[in-house]
Each structure stands twice: as structure tokens, then as C-alpha cells.
Design a protein around this motif. Structure first.
Motif, PDB file in Angstrom:
ATOM      1  N   VAL B 630       2.597  -1.815  -4.669  1.00 48.79           N
ATOM      2  CA  VAL B 630       1.189  -1.658  -5.016  1.00 48.79           C
ATOM      3  C   VAL B 630       1.095  -0.610  -6.121  1.00 48.79           C
ATOM      4  O   VAL B 630       1.913   0.306  -6.186  1.00 48.79           O
ATOM      5  N   LEU B 632      -1.393   2.261  -7.615  1.00 53.02           N
ATOM      6  CA  LEU B 632      -2.603   3.075  -7.449  1.00 53.02           C
ATOM      7  C   LEU B 632      -2.974   3.581  -8.838  1.00 53.02           C
ATOM      8  O   LEU B 632      -2.252   4.399  -9.415  1.00 53.02           O
ATOM      9  N   VAL B 659       4.834   2.786  -3.918  1.00 49.22           N
ATOM     10  CA  VAL B 659       3.554   2.986  -4.607  1.00 49.22           C
ATOM     11  C   VAL B 659       3.832   3.481  -6.018  1.00 49.22           C
ATOM     12  O   VAL B 659       4.593   4.424  -6.206  1.00 49.22           O
ATOM     13  N   VAL B 751      -5.531  -0.257   0.101  1.00 45.66           N
ATOM     14  CA  VAL B 751      -4.121  -0.603  -0.116  1.00 45.66           C
ATOM     15  C   VAL B 751      -3.603  -1.416   1.059  1.00 45.66           C
ATOM     16  O   VAL B 751      -2.985  -2.478   0.898  1.00 45.66           O
TER      17      VAL B 751
END
Lengths: 816, 816
Positions: B630, B632, B659, B751
Motif C-alpha cells: 500500500v 500512504l 507501506v 488501509v
């Protein structure tokens, strides 16, 4: 500063009109309101100071504005006396709206607060809650706000107190609006010009505004301009604005009470005299309305100094005079001394309720400024009597024909709306009413005008109802004040310059959003904008007049309150306008052209189309209800015409091409129904725009808005949007569309480029279209106007004009 | 109206200062300029009227504004005489900027036009082109515009003439700026308050502004307010504004010439006397600057009546007095008589060039108002001397620590920028300089103030360079005028209220866009906004002060001129500010908080990060350079902190989760490189944000802007953006983020909800995060402030605080 003086000095009221009992009661009210204001800013318990203030009684985060508050409370007390003595209907508008605790304090003293918010009772427990909730999570804002009883004016953003006050006074002959103008606010442009509102008020028909310019001398960190010019200069300025100013200046409470009471009496006498004279038909000239200049220290009655620095009478008292009352014992003692200086034991009984002496000062019921229905306009709102808009329809025998000025048609209906609602509807415009083709309303009313007139003047009258001043700010402020007190209106404006009031719009939209959640606030009429003289027809005024971005600005606000309409023709405009004037609690933005333009829909069709807000135009489509090859979408009158012309061109080139033509009136239909109440469901949207076919969309404004509204849609990746992209100058109308590639030729090319089965068979068509763009360029530079085939184009001529199937194209016609 | 009077009457100049030769030459200039103005509006050939005007000589589309033009030309002629007689440096600012043909005419008479545009020569052929190009496709706009030599003021949008004029005069001691204020314009708010600019001008250091209020009586369709109040009231108003007004009123040319010349002489004498006295150190009080009221008929010297209706002296002469000169033979005769009334045979020689008598009236070289470098500020622009911003760096030993007010750090650098550039840099603010933490600049200068002072005043001085008035309009207008004449500046403003100048920004951005394509216009310094007191830290002022939408407004303008920066910390802010103050021809918007906040990057890191404008923060990422689970993303100081805290929470719950943390400083990096010069290529964007992984993006403003900027990106469908969604009130700072779901807990939930492999294993984490939101709500309502774990959170404490891997979560840790 220890003297109180009223000027001109011949008022002879130094002794003062207040008898000792009145003086004591007014001062008690003032002390009580000040006490409650300080309490709100600082305390979360021990509201009656039954014990010395401890650290834990003080809020951890101190947020609020003290500086302006004692002045606001002072005036409130005196207005109450006048309301009682004269049986007045009065409203109080607070320019320095950050003085929120003052208005809340007075509403609580009057009992209104506890009536509306029953948990904030008039006792010790209620007072503790009153204190705690202020600027506290889950509580109330620090400014005068929709949550504040008696307010129509947020005051977080400065500059609009006077225009709001006049808007409230129009058509309310029995109302006196006392409007505090802060001396910080007075430096803003919108406030500086709104003084001239006194040339637009009719003493026979309208109420009165009593401006009170509050010179407390300082803004956040600087002195104010008007507090630092000589008295004579200030006097000249205010007389130049058309007022008769009286000055009350000083800081000694007893003297100031007498001086202010005398001055207020004198002003109210003058207002009454003006109105009586006017209403007896004896006033021939514009009156010189009285006003008050109140010069008092910032943070009046607060700590004089702190740690050797001046606080009262200084910018240091603007917000919380000292923020460490929780952690600094010495400062906490200052706070306690300050609060005790109001002698709360004389003001509140043992239960915490205001003593009867205070209760006797305020009027009862809806005469209380905190409870007046004028400040909760929905209570007074009546429906407009609307003539049947369908009977104003333009006949449309064949779609895409004619040459009608849509706003002129709207003007015929507005004329009768005006005639049917002679005291609850006004129109507002920055000198553009006639330019926007709404002049028919002048058949039944005039332009409001109480300045000088000369022979030959056109429709100027003191009791006119079309309000024109070259200040978008003043128009907006007047209209907001008019709506918030329960009436109806329409603001017509050049599209580009409505941005002048972007920030005012913000505040009104926020007000509506908040009031939607306040049960005691009743819905008011919507704020209706008619944006005309729009981007596509500002070819003559050029680049500076071309900006369709107000829609983008508006849709950033809460979906619940924003509606945007782009009626493609006159009948749709009538239908949309009727809908908007019936609506409540919205901001309605209508964008419609004023130039002669094609008409598409009969009135029945227009009503059906506008009711849906979006729909397929079968007569312009060639998909026969089946899955199309391409969707041509459009929103806005000019893009609709260009999209239609593109459809015509495409049909000529590719007779088998299945084009679906979709027109959007209600822009919010494009958005997801989870995002906007008007949004289409995913299924309905897909049924219109398909799940995978290319969509060429011709839009009135900046193209990315369409992407924004549709980005959650299944077929979004296939949306190709044309719109205004900041290209323009003084040129021809059609060239404006060419410069921004939203013209018929570019739209047709867009389709060709995006329909896979056309791509390889359309060389001729593409070349022909590009040739047309070159021919257009050459023609306008030579002739200074658009080609006849452009100027004269109508849907009726579709397929019969110079554009038709060529042999070449026909042989290249694509396979299914 | 046949008299010319100068008031006060004791000027004794009825006889007038002009000898017959001067009078004849001035009148000749005026007639020539009027002739050329009418010609521009109407004709496309036969410019010298060698034959009677035929239909084909007349343009097919007549577009322009006649009404104000003869007055503008009249003043121009007189200013030229004064420049010659007094050897002045003078600029001419035209509030009624739609009087474009007048300024073009004078520039052509002075030769400047032909020097710049060689095809518009000073002969018959050039005159024909001059006429044809006006308001013609491919030609020039109808208004005073960037294309007009000698102009810094478009004038399409009204209200800014005086603030622009003062901006030009600041720090130009030898300059006199004559500023025509239209009486329509005078009704606007921005103009109404800008009169007070005279309290901010230093007669020692600054040039002078000579306002000329032009009362020609009518707007588009209405009389003007200031033309319809009694003389005494107008006089009081202008004296109240601090001026010494002289009135010239009438319509007889000869009388008016004498009266205006006398009055102009008197005003220029007064200006010189004020400046000499001040510069000799003998002026102690604010001077009363002179000004002129010119009352002349609208459409002066045009047709008196047409078809029995008044034209001259009426609103009917506002635009083209009659539009059918091509088709109506009688009206074409009126046009011919009108043009011949100027006796062109006396004004132009046989080649079409102005006769020597006219050429003798105008000054030479760059003293010509049409050629002054002051109106092409890039010619005068010098680089700022900028101290090395790196030496003002905040030490950052560990990222995500500290509590620094970023704008206060910036203030230390600005202090030295100010000190190093004592006559070419100013700061502007609506009374918010100190509130915005820029007070260190007051160590080296003061606030500009020439109104009254009292003991205890704080840093007020006539020669201060921090310009504060509570009018965003005036600040913006001053700064624009200052930049357009070749200097530098910074406007610091509360973020929400910069919307007050949305429309002014529009015009400046459009000016920059157009001048980019005008070779003789030299680049000027960028317009720099510092927007602070931003939406996430207006928890104390509440909802009315919360609006991050100026960015959205700005990005609708041409990408070539718009830059938006969201530095996450003080070192980045320094780097960005340095870049902006060095740049040219842009509008730079910097959004940065003023409250104590975490710092992330050392100066070296900040420079590297800001140079790229966007980048991965490895220390906050757990993807170790590999493809993450993911991304951010974040932009803006508060969202960056919340995104970091979310990353911390996620790491606690899911140690294996990869992340990637991406911070955006330069917002335009998100856009496609085909859309914006700063845009990332598709490959670079995909390398940062992946082609298919979920992206959770925490944004400072309205979330849809991120969608707009990224909608063409490969991975756009996986972008999930949080930002401000119009939820707010008076509450705690953290609660503001919770209300809008851009807080750490909601981001972490986002998330979890979007990473497929987490969805089914994260029940505990989701529950824990939701519990935190409830705990937060409960805590702030009880305590009135944020929980200590929120207030004290730092990246340094990541993983060590109350949030850590729980047994439950650990056992549920997801598989790859």
C-alpha cells in the motif's frame, strides 16, 4: 479617555435621560452580560464564584474574543431599554461577530437561550453548562453563529454587517435594525461601500438601519484607520456617506450610559420623524439618516494592565487577554478580581438566575432581540405567488430552431412574479439587469433609487424593487439579509464577476449547512443566482470577462445545499427558475445565456427534461434506443448547440454511426447518488452513458469538473470532456468555442478519434473538419464575423447544408 | 452643463494658464485621440475619410466602449503637457479600463505603438490596421489590456485602480501616478476602501498618487451614486477619505481645458510641496493629498442625440452609441459627421501621420506614459538579495520530532530578506503579520502607518515596509501594483479569507498568461501567497474560518502560471520560499501552518525533497524499496503528521505490511506532464504510486482535487483520498481531522479496508482503531482538549507508545 461626550455638543444631554433606577438596571445588565462573557471564555465550573477560582475551574484551552464584547453588551443593554420604552421591533446585527460570548450572554439573560436549549437553564447548573460549552468540543462556536439566537449574521468573515442590515430592513417598515460596524470591519471594501445603501432605502416602505460604528481602536495587532483620523475627518467621511453622525466617546460607565442613552433616543427620534414625514407623503429629499459613533476602549472593564503591559484599550485584549489562567496563580487571581468586579452577587440570585431587576430590562416574547422572528426568517416565510411558467413558453415547432434570448423570456415571467409578490420578492444586480435582458420587470416596478434624479432618468424610484449598485458585494449582502429575514430574491450577474462574492457565498453556504441541523431554525428561501453574460458570449468584452469557475467553487461546499442548473433553452430556463424560486435552504446556480440562441424543447418536453434533470434527446440521436457507438453529452446552451452541430456532421459522414445524444440540465445528476441527493444511481447512469462506449462531453465550464463529478462511474475512463480552458480574447462567438476546442468540428474529430471502428476509415472526414477550422480562421480574420454557415446553422438544416455525405465518406462508411 | 468651474473657487484660474498655442495643441491632441478612438470602434478602412464612409468601411461587429473614452483622452492630453512642463515621470492608471481605444490612440500618437508593433505604422496604412485590429478576431482586446503599452491595469474588472496606483508609487519617489477612478468603479467595495491608501504612503520615500474621480454620470444602464449626491456631500466624503479635492466640471472644451490645466497645475504644485517639505524633514503630520473630481458628460463630443434620444451625457453612450452604422445610411452619416467634427485634416498629414503640432505635445522616449518602464516592470526588475536560507534551518536530529512554528522560522529569514532589500521588497497582510508568526521582520522595519499614533503603539512608522490594512483587496491591489512595476513581495493571509480576492487573482493570473506571449513585456516577479492559519488549525475560530479551496480556484487558471506548494515542515518551507522569491511570472501558493508542529527533514534532506517536489520518505516506509502493499501519500503539514501516525499504527498491527510513504510538496507534480510543466511523467508517477496497489492519500484540502490532478494516472482507480469535506466547528485540533476522517485512526482503517490481504485478518485492529475514535470523542468532551497520546505523539515514539502489536493482532498477522 475619561469623558463621555455626545456630538454635536448641542444635544445637551450630559445630565442624561436615565433616572437613577434606569441607570442602575442598565449597568446591572451590562455587568451581568460582561460577567457571563468572561465566564464563557474562561470557566468550566464554579460559575458563581462560590469558591475562589481553582486551576481546574479554568478551561484547558482558552478560545474566544474579549476585546469587542463589552461594547456589544453595552449597546445591547441600551437597545433593550429603547425597545421597552418605544415598543420597538428591533434586530441586532453584529459586525464584529467574533464577540460571540456577548450575544450568547444576552440571550441567556433574556431567557431565550434556555427556551431553545433547555439544558442551558437559567440557574447555576445551566450557567455552568453555558460557560463550558463555549468554544468547547461538542459545544458552540466562539463567534456569533447560526447557533446563536437572534442572529442572521455569522460575523466570522468581516464586511457584511451593513448590507445584511439593509437587506433585513427592506420591506419591513416596522423594523429597526441596529448594526454594529466594527472599526476593523470598516476597513474592508464591502463595508466601505455598503454605507451607500442609504440611497436605496425607502422610508415609507422599508424599515430603518441604525449604524453604530464602534471605534474600539484596535484590530488583531494594529490600530484601526478610522480610530486614527481626526474627528473632523471622520465626521466628514460619515456625512459624505450621507449620514448624520453622533459621537459617544469615553470610558466612565455612568457618564457613558447617560450619553449613549441620550444619543440613542435622539437617533430613534430622528428615524421616527423621517418615517412619519415620509409616510405622510411630506418627504421629498433623501433623508440624512442618523448614526452613532461609539468610541470606547477595547476590552472595556477588563484588566487595565497585566505584567506592566496595557491590556484594556489595547490590541492585547483582542482575544483572551491572558491565556495561562489555569497554570499561573497570579493571573488566575487577576481573572477572579476581574470577574468579581462585576459584583455577580448583585446580578444573580442564589439559584444562579438573573435577579428580577435585570429581567425587567428586557422585552418579552418575540420582542426580545434574541427571539425576534425577523432573525429566524423561516418563521415569517410565505410561499411566493408564482404565475404558471408554462404559459410564458416559447413555441418550438422544430427542435434546434429559432433565435430567442432565453433570459428575456425569463424576464416576462419574472415581471409577473414581481407583480404578484409586491412586498416579498426583489431582484438584485450590479447594474446588469437590462444588460441581462430582464428589463421587462421594469414594466411593473422600478429600480430602487433615493439619490438625485434628473429628467430623462429611466425607471428610477424610491420604491423600486430592482436593486442595482455596481457592487456585487452589496447586492449579495442585501439579498442574504433579505432571505435570512424570510423573503425571496434573485441575483443576476455576469458569470465571471460572481467570483467577487466567492467568499460571501462560502459563508452563506456554511450558514445553510449548519442551520440544516438546528431544529429551531426554520428553512429560508434559497439563494438564487442567475449567471448570464457567460463565458461563451463574452467574446466582446474579452478574456477578463471569461470565467465559468463559480460552479467549481460552489460544489466544494456541502452537497446538501448546492444545486447547479444549465438549462439549454428558454423553456428549460423557465422550468428551472420556477423550481428554484419554490425551493428552500439551497444555493441554486442557474447559468443561461442572454444572446439569441436556438430553442430545442417544447414546454411539455422542457418540463419532462428538467424534472429528470438529464436525458436522451431522441430526435438528435441515431442509436434508436439500442447500444450506441458513442455518447455525445452536453451541458450548457452553447455546448449543446455545438454538440448538436457535431452530431449533424457525424451523421452526414457516417450515416450508420449510432450516436446517443444526452443533455444535462441538473449538473448534480452526474454525481454519484451517495455523494449528492440529486445524483443518479450507478445503474441509471450506466443506462445513459453506457458501461464502455466513448463519451464525448461538451461542457459549459472547466472540463475537469465533469471528471470530478463522474470519477466514480463505471465508464469514467471513457469520458472525454471539452470545455473552457482559459483561452479567449475579443473575437467572434464561434471562435471562442474553437479556441477552447468545444466547437462542432473539434467535437466531431473527438468522436472519430475515439470510436474504434471509425479511426481507420475516416481520413477524409477528419481532413474535411480540419479544413473547416482553417477556413473559419481565415474567414473571421478577413470579415470580422463568423461564417454564414455558422451564424445561420439550425438543426432544421441538418443534413441539408454544406455538410453532407460525400462520396468519399460514403464509400468509407464503417461496418457495424 | 456648460460651465467649467474649479473649486475651491479661489483658485482664480478661470482665465487659465494655457496660452492660445498650448490650448490649441492640447485640443488638437484630444481631438486626434477621440478621432482615433471612434475610428477603432467603427471603421475597418477609409481611416482618413478620404471618401464618404461606405457600408463596407464599417466593421460588421461593433464592439467597444465609447462613453468613458473622451474623458480619458482629455486627461491624457493634459498630463502630457504637465510631463513636458515639469519633466515628470508619470504613469496613467485607468480604472474604467473598457476605455481601451483611448489608451491605444494615445500610444499611437506618441509613436510607441508603432515602435512595439511595427505593422501599425504612423501612416494611413498603419491607421487602417490600428482601426481594424481593435476588437477584431486576431486583433486586440477592447479593454485596456496587457497588449496596451503603458498599462499595468487591465480594468476589465472594476475596483482596483487606486490600490494598483499606490502599489506602483511605493518606493518610487520620483513617480507620479495619475489614477482615473470611474464613478461606476467607485461603487465597488475594493475601490471604496482603497481611498484610505493615503494613510500608507510616505512622501519622503514613495511617489505620489493623483486620483482623478471621473464623474461621467452613468454606468451601463444607471446613473452613478457619486454623481447623484450633492456637491457638499461628495466634498465631505473625499475630505473624509483624507484628500483635498478640486472639482472641474463642465462640457465646453475651451473652458474645460483652462480649468483642468489650472487644477492639474495646482495639484502637482501641492504634491511637490508636500514631498519637498517631507524630504526636508519638515512634515510632521499626514499631508492632505490633492485630488481632482472631473465632471464631464459621458460620451463627451459624441452625438448629442440620435433618433430623438439623448446620447451624449447619457448611459446610451456607454458602449457603441449606435450599432447599425453599416446597415443604416442615416446613422452612417451621423458617424461621418461625428468623425469629421474632429477635423482630421488638421490632425494628420497627407500620409496619415500626426502633424508636428501634436507630436510636440508628448514627451520623448521613456517619459511617454505609453513607454514608461514603470509600466513594464520587468525592465526595472532586479533580483532580490536573498540570504542563504539554509543557514536558518531548524536542526532535525530525528524525523517527526520537535515542536516548531514553521512560519516563525520563515520569519527569521524574511527579516533578513527585508534587511537586504530595503527598497524592493515589501510584505502585505490584512492585520495578520504577527498572528501568522512573521513578527521577526519587525526587528528590521515597521508597519507602514501615516495615520495618528499614540504612546504604546507597536512598530508603526511612516516608512515601515510591512503593509497591514484589514482589506485583502487592498493588500492584493498594492502588491500587484508593486510587482507590475518591477518589485517583489509576499502576501500572508488566513487561508479561508484569501477567497476574498479570488476575482482579483483571476485577473492577475490572466494578465500573466497573456503577457507570456507578448515579447516586449518583460517577466515580473511572481505573486507569492503564504496561506497560513489554515483549515486544520482554525479549530478555535470555527467553521467560518475553514476553507482550503483557494488552491482549487487557482488551478483552474493556466498551468503555466500556477504553482502550489505544501511544505510539511519549517526547513521545507524555507526552501520553497526561497524558490518562490526567485521565480518570475508565476502565482505561487504556499500553504503552511503557524502552530507548533513536528519537523521531519534536515535542511539537506529538505532541499533534496523540495527540489524533487515529491518523494518517498524511506524512514517512514516499510517496503524496503520493493513493491509495497500500500502507498500512504500525503500533502500538507497536518495530513503528513496524521499519515505518519497511521503508518506507525499499521506497523504496530502488521509488522510485515509493506507501506510506502510518499510526501508531496509541489502539488503540481501529481499532474500529468502533458498538463503541467511540473507534472511527473507517467513512468515516474507509476514508480512512486505503483500501477495497481491501493493508495491512501491524506490531503490538506478538498479531496477531489487530488482525483482531478491524478485522473489520467494508471493507478487512479485505486486512489482513496481523505481531506477537508466541510466538517468543522470550534473544537480541538485533532478533532478537526477526525470530523473529516483524515486522522490517523481513520487512515489506518482505510488501509486495512483496501489492502486485500488485510481485510479478513484485521478485525481486532479495526475494532481497536474504532475504539480509539470513541475514546477520543469521550475525552475531548470531558476535558476540552486532545488526549495526551495525541498531543504528545512524535515519530520518535513510534512503536513505543500505547499502540503496539497486540497478541491478537500478531497471531492474525497476514500472509504475503
Amino acid at each position: 479617555m475619561t469623558d463621555a461626550t455626545t456630538l454635536p455638543s448641542e444635544t445637551g444631554t450630559r445630565g442624561g435621560p436615565l433616572d437613577p433606577d434606569e441607570l442602575r438596571r442598565i449597568d446591572a445588565w451590562w455587568r451581568a452580560a460582561n460577567y457571563l462573557s468572561v465566564g464563557q471564555i474562561y470557566l468550566m465550573s464554579n460559575p458563581l464564584l462560590r469558591v475562589p477560582i481553582e486551576a481546574e475551574h479554568v478551561k484547558p484551552r482558552l478560545l474566544g474574543h474579549w476585546g469587542t464584547t463589552p461594547g456589544l453588551n453595552f449597546v445591547y443593554a441600551h437597545l433593550n431599554r429603547a425597545i421597552m420604552a418605544r415598543d420597538l421591533h428591533m434586530m441586532y446585527i453584529i459586525g464584529p461577530g467574533h464577540g460571540g460570548p456577548g450575544l450568547v450572554a444576552s440571550a441567556w439573560l433574556e431567557g431565550t437561550y434556555s427556551e431553545i436549549y433547555s439544558h442551558i437553564s437559567q440557574d447555576e447548573e445551566g450557567m455552568e453548562r453555558l460557560f463550558t460549552q463555549f468554544s468547547f468540543p461538542g459545544g458552540i462556536p466562539s463567534h456569533v453563529a447560526p447557533e446563536t439566537p437572534g442572529s442572521i449574521h455569522e460575523g466570522g468573515e468581516l464586511g457584511y454587517s451593513l448590507s445584511h442590515a439593509y437587506g433585513a430592513a427592506f420591506d419591513n417598515p416596522d423594523l429597526v435594525v441596529a448594526a454594529i460596524v466594527g472599526d476593523g470591519e470598516a476597513e474592508t471594501g464591502p463595508l466601505a461601500t455598503s454605507w451607500h445603501s442609504n440611497k436605496f432605502v425607502d422610508p415609507r416602505r422599508d424599515g430603518a438601519v441604525l449604524p453604530i460604528l464602534h471605534l474600539n481602536g484596535y484590530k488583531i495587532a494594529n490600530p484601526t484607520v478610522l480610530a486614527r483620523i481626526p474627528d473632523a475627518e471622520l465626521d466628514a467621511l460619515l456625512r459624505g456617506y450621507g449620514h448624520n453622525p453622533y459621537v459617544v466617546s469615553g470610558d466612565d460607565p455612568a457618564t457613558m450610559h447617560q450619553a449613549f442613552a441620550a444619543t440613542l433616543d435622539r437617533c430613534l427620534d430622528e428615524i421616527r420623524a423621517i418615517q412619519e414625514q415620509a409616510r405622510a407623503g411630506e418627504l421629498t429629499e433623501r433623508p440624512r439618516w442618523p448614526m452613532i459613533v461609539l468610541r470606547s476602549p477595547k476590552g472595556w472593564t477588563g484588566p487595565d494592565t497585566l505584567d506592566g503591559k496595557q491590556v484594556e484599550g489595547s490590541w492585547r485584549s483582542h482575544q483572551v487577554p491572558f491565556a495561562d489562567a489555569r497554570t499561573n496563580d497570579a493571573h488566575r487571581t487577576v481573572l477572579e478580581d476581574w470577574m468579581r468586579s462585576y459584583r455577580p452577587e448583585e446580578l444573580f440570585d442564589s439559584t444562579g438566575a438573573p435577579v428580577p431587576e435585570i429581567a425587567r430590562l428586557h422585552p418579552k416574547g418575540d420582542r426580545r432581540m434574541s427571539a425576534t422572528p425577523y432573525a429566524n426568517g423561516g418563521l415569517l416565510l410565505r410561499d411566493l405567488r408564482l404565475p404558471d411558467f408554462a404559459s410564458y413558453a416559447v413555441p418550438v415547432d422544430e427542435p434546434g430552431t429559432g433565435a430567442v434570448e432565453s433570459t428575456r423570456v425569463l424576464g416576462t415571467w419574472l415581471r409577473d412574479v414581481m407583480a404578484h409578490n409586491p412586498d416579498t420578492f426583489r431582484m438584485f444586480s450590479p447594474d446588469e439587469n437590462n444588460s441581462n435582458r430582464l428589463q421587462d420587470v421594469l414594466d411593473v416596478t422600478n429600480r430602487t433609487w433615493d439619490a438625485e434624479t434628473v429628467p430623462g432618468d429611466d425607471h428610477l424610484a424610491r420604491d423600486g424593487r430592482v436593486m442595482e449598485i455596481l457592487s456585487e458585494h452589496t447586492c449579495e449582502g442585501w439579498l442574504e439579509g433579505y432571505l435570512l429575514t424570510g423573503r425571496h430574491g434573485l441575483f443576476s450577474c455576469y458569470e465571471a464577476f460572481i467570483h467577487v462574492i466567492d467568499s460571501m457565498f462560502n459563508q452563506h453556504a456554511k450558514w445553510l449547512k449548519v442551520t440544516d441541523d438546528i431544529p429551531w431554525r426554520r428553512p429560508i428561501a434559497s439563494l438564487n443566482y442567475l449567471l448570464t453574460s457567460h463565458v461563451w458570449r463574452q467574446d466582446h468584452n474579452g478574456f477578463s470577462h471569461q470565467d465559468p469557475g463559480f460552479i467549481d467553487h460552489a460544489v466544494n461546499k456541502k452537497a446538501d445545499v448546492i444545486r447547479v442548473y444549465l438549462p439549454p433553452d428558454a423553456n428549460c430556463l423557465l422550468s428551472v427558475a420556477d423550481h428554484c424560486l419554490r425551493s428552500r435552504q439551497y444555493v441554486n446556480i442557474i447559468v443561461a445565456g442572454k444572446q439569441p440562441a436556438l430553442q430545442y424543447l417544447s414546454m411539455d418536453e422542457a418540463i419532462a427534461h428538467c424534472t429528470k434533470g438529464i436525458g436522451i434527446w431522441p430526435w438528435a440521436s441515431t442509436d434508436a434506443g439500442a447500444e450506441p457507438d458513442v455518447v455525445l453529452g452536453c451541458a450548457g446552451d452553447v455546448p449543446t448547440m455545438e454538440a448538436l452541430a457535431a452530431a449533424d456532421l457525424l451523421h452526414g459522414f457516417f450515416p450508420d454511426l449510432k450516436v446517443r445524444f444526452v443533455n444535462v440540465v441538473d449538473l448534480m445528476r452526474l454525481q454519484d447518488d451517495r455523494e449528492h441527493p440529486h445524483g443518479l444511481s450507478a445503474a441509471d447512469f450506466d443506462a445513459l452513458f453506457t458501461r464502455e462506449k466513448p463519451v464525448i462531453f461538451a461542457y459549459h465550464g472547466y472540463p475537469w469538473l465533469i471528471h470530478r463529478l463522474t470519477y466514480r462511474r463505471t465508464n469514467h475512463d471513457n469520458f472525454h470532456v471539452r470545455g473552457y480552458k482559459e483561452e479567449g480574447t475579443t473575437t467572434t462567438p464561434f471562435d471562442m468555442t474553437v479556441l477552447n476546442q468545444v466547437d462542432r468540428y473539434n467535437l466531431a474529430i473527438d468522436v472519430i478519434d475515439r470510436v474504434p471502428r471509425l479511426r481507420d476509415v475516416s481520413a477524409h472526414a477528419r481532413e474535411w473538419l480540419r479544413g473547416k477550422l482553417i477556413e473559419h480562421q481565415r474567414y473571421i480574420r478577413e470579415h470580422g464575423e463568423d461564417m454564414p454557415e455558422i451564424k445561420d446553422w439550425q438543426w432544421r438544416s441538418a443534413g441539408t447544408g454544406p455538410v453532407a455525405v460525400t462520396e468519399d465518406a460514403a464509400t468509407e462508411a464503417p461496418e457495424g
